[in-house]
Enzyme design. Sequence first.
Site, PDB file in Angstrom:
ATOM      1  CG  ASP A 125      40.611  71.870   5.914  1.00  0.00           C
ATOM      2  OD1 ASP A 125      39.642  71.683   5.188  1.00  0.00           O
ATOM      3  OD2 ASP A 125      41.775  71.491   5.636  1.00  0.00           O
ATOM      4  CG  ASP A 127      40.274  65.730   3.101  1.00  0.00           C
ATOM      5  OD1 ASP A 127      40.620  64.546   3.071  1.00  0.00           O
ATOM      6  OD2 ASP A 127      39.078  66.095   3.021  1.00  0.00           O
ATOM      7  CG  ASP A 328      45.156  71.378   3.892  1.00  0.00           C
ATOM      8  OD1 ASP A 328      43.930  71.546   4.021  1.00  0.00           O
ATOM      9  OD2 ASP A 328      45.658  70.612   3.052  1.00  0.00           O
TER      10      ASP A 328
HETATM   11  O1  LIG Z   1      38.137  71.263   2.871  1.00  0.00           O
HETATM   12  P1  LIG Z   1      38.806  69.956   3.111  1.00  0.00           P
HETATM   13  O2  LIG Z   1      38.213  69.186   4.242  1.00  0.00           O
HETATM   14  O3  LIG Z   1      40.294  70.090   3.236  1.00  0.00           O
HETATM   15  O4  LIG Z   1      38.524  69.108   1.789  1.00  0.00           O
HETATM   16  C1  LIG Z   1      39.181  69.468   0.589  1.00  0.00           C
HETATM   17  C2  LIG Z   1      39.211  68.291  -0.362  1.00  0.00           C
HETATM   18  O5  LIG Z   1      39.676  67.183   0.403  1.00  0.00           O
HETATM   19  C3  LIG Z   1      39.688  65.914  -0.239  1.00  0.00           C
HETATM   20  O6  LIG Z   1      40.723  65.889  -1.200  1.00  0.00           O
HETATM   21  C4  LIG Z   1      42.029  66.092  -0.704  1.00  0.00           C
HETATM   22  O7  LIG Z   1      42.359  65.021   0.198  1.00  0.00           O
HETATM   23  C5  LIG Z   1      42.391  63.701  -0.427  1.00  0.00           C
HETATM   24  C6  LIG Z   1      42.663  62.695   0.672  1.00  0.00           C
HETATM   25  O8  LIG Z   1      43.852  62.965   1.351  1.00  0.00           O
HETATM   26  C7  LIG Z   1      43.442  63.684  -1.529  1.00  0.00           C
HETATM   27  O9  LIG Z   1      43.450  62.413  -2.166  1.00  0.00           O
HETATM   28  C8  LIG Z   1      43.119  64.782  -2.557  1.00  0.00           C
HETATM   29  O10 LIG Z   1      44.134  64.844  -3.519  1.00  0.00           O
HETATM   30  C9  LIG Z   1      43.002  66.149  -1.850  1.00  0.00           C
HETATM   31  O11 LIG Z   1      42.575  67.135  -2.775  1.00  0.00           O
HETATM   32  C10 LIG Z   1      38.353  65.610  -0.848  1.00  0.00           C
HETATM   33  O12 LIG Z   1      38.377  64.389  -1.506  1.00  0.00           O
HETATM   34  C11 LIG Z   1      37.951  66.742  -1.777  1.00  0.00           C
HETATM   35  O13 LIG Z   1      36.743  66.452  -2.394  1.00  0.00           O
HETATM   36  C12 LIG Z   1      37.829  67.986  -0.909  1.00  0.00           C
HETATM   37  O14 LIG Z   1      37.359  69.061  -1.686  1.00  0.00           O
END
Ligand SMILES: O=P(O)(O)OC[C@H]1O[C@H](O[C@H]2O[C@H](CO)[C@@H](O)[C@H](O)[C@H]2O)[C@H](O)[C@@H](O)[C@@H]1O
Length: 386
Positions: A125, A127, A328
């Site tokens: 993954d 983020d 995560d």
């Molecule tokens: O599937 P992933 O790669 O883990 O993506 C999931 C979401 O990630 C991002 O948001 C998350 O991370 C951001 C940066 O650290 C944070 O600001 C936010 O609060 C988290 O939810 C991304 O922007 C989302 O659109 C994804 O769905």
Amino acid sequence: MDMTSNHASPVLTEPAPMNKSRLGIHSAILPYSQPGASFPPSKYIPIPRKKSGKFDDVWSNGWLDAMKSSSPPRKKIKDFDAEFASDDDTDVAYSSWVLKHPSALGSLEQITSYARNKKIAVFLDYDGTLSPIVDDPDCALMSNTMRFAVRNVAKYFPTAIISGRKREKVFDLVGLTELYYAGSHGMDIVGPVSQTVLNSHPNCTRSTDHQGKDVNLFQPAREFLPMIDEVFGTLVEKTKDIRGAKVENHKFCAAVHYRNVHEKNWPTIAQCVHDVLKDHPRLRLTHGRKVLEIRPVFDWNKGKAVEFLLESLGLNASEDVLPIYIGDDRTDEDAFKVLRERNQGYGILVSSVPKETNAFYSLRDPPEVMEFLMGLVGSRKVEKNT
Ligand SMILES: O=P(O)(O)OC[C@H]1O[C@H](O[C@H]2O[C@H](CO)[C@@H](O)[C@H](O)[C@H]2O)[C@H](O)[C@@H](O)[C@@H]1O
């Protein structure tokens, strides 16, 4: 493809609440992952329940509880403002939880000895796994050392990134051409060319990637593109006056961030999303870390993406394959579940606090992910030289 467009409710059923006694954790210190979990009052600003009944929908469907519990509170550690829960209570809870989901780093020797002579496939993954969670999604950058570690992993094992983000965006962030990429929670996959897969998946087409290399492109929810575009526009408009709100268009899903929105405005943001979903019964909601994600009511997720990629890599049928998935958040649970049901490979949850999960192992944070990846490569190198 199993289409469930006649779904009556836009709300995706959340995982069953954590069985607290099973974990041996005191309920008052249960951290963030569970909708309906109880919170120590000092750490959370209570959202006043309006007498007018204005936000009844989002109260009664549990969205607000789920929003509150979707990520640990932020904490300043030295000069570093991080999303991290740590005090004596959570440390005790974590120690009990890690007995059930042992550290993948602590178990590295066990994992690598089981993996000996097996074909490992790595799924990551983005983020919170490869990059730290930060306030601005556009600033969630992966360190160069992490990039180096992932590049090394891809030299030894087929490796794919499976993200909720738009595929092109996550490719820009990772910047490694040697990987496969799945965006929009697996609804947009670029994988290796496989005639078998082309023949068996109607929405799979032959394409070329940014380097002109032949690939398979799989976009099973393609028909939802115009709907997501429209909904993205509506959400931008509806949330434009909510300070801190941010809407992202991930092509096959849209994300509404509330990390930077004052908690008193969370009901408003939830209500906006609720109203949009009420008008679009073919879309549904999933909860990420301080983000509400709107996606098609469509039987496809990160778990299905793992299976699709294994098939594309020709690794689906053989017994000597060991898939490892590291993620995560709740959307990664679909992938952990698939591995558990196949009784194959390992799901590794990245979390600094206890969480109900289908993952087998755990890692605390992205630096531990990096160490684990380096360890995996190191042991394969040794194996090759012996
Ligand atoms: O599937 P992933 O790669 O883990 O993506 C999931 C979401 O990630 C991002 O948001 C998350 O991370 C951001 C940066 O650290 C944070 O600001 C936010 O609060 C988290 O939810 C991304 O922007 C989302 O659109 C994804 O769905």
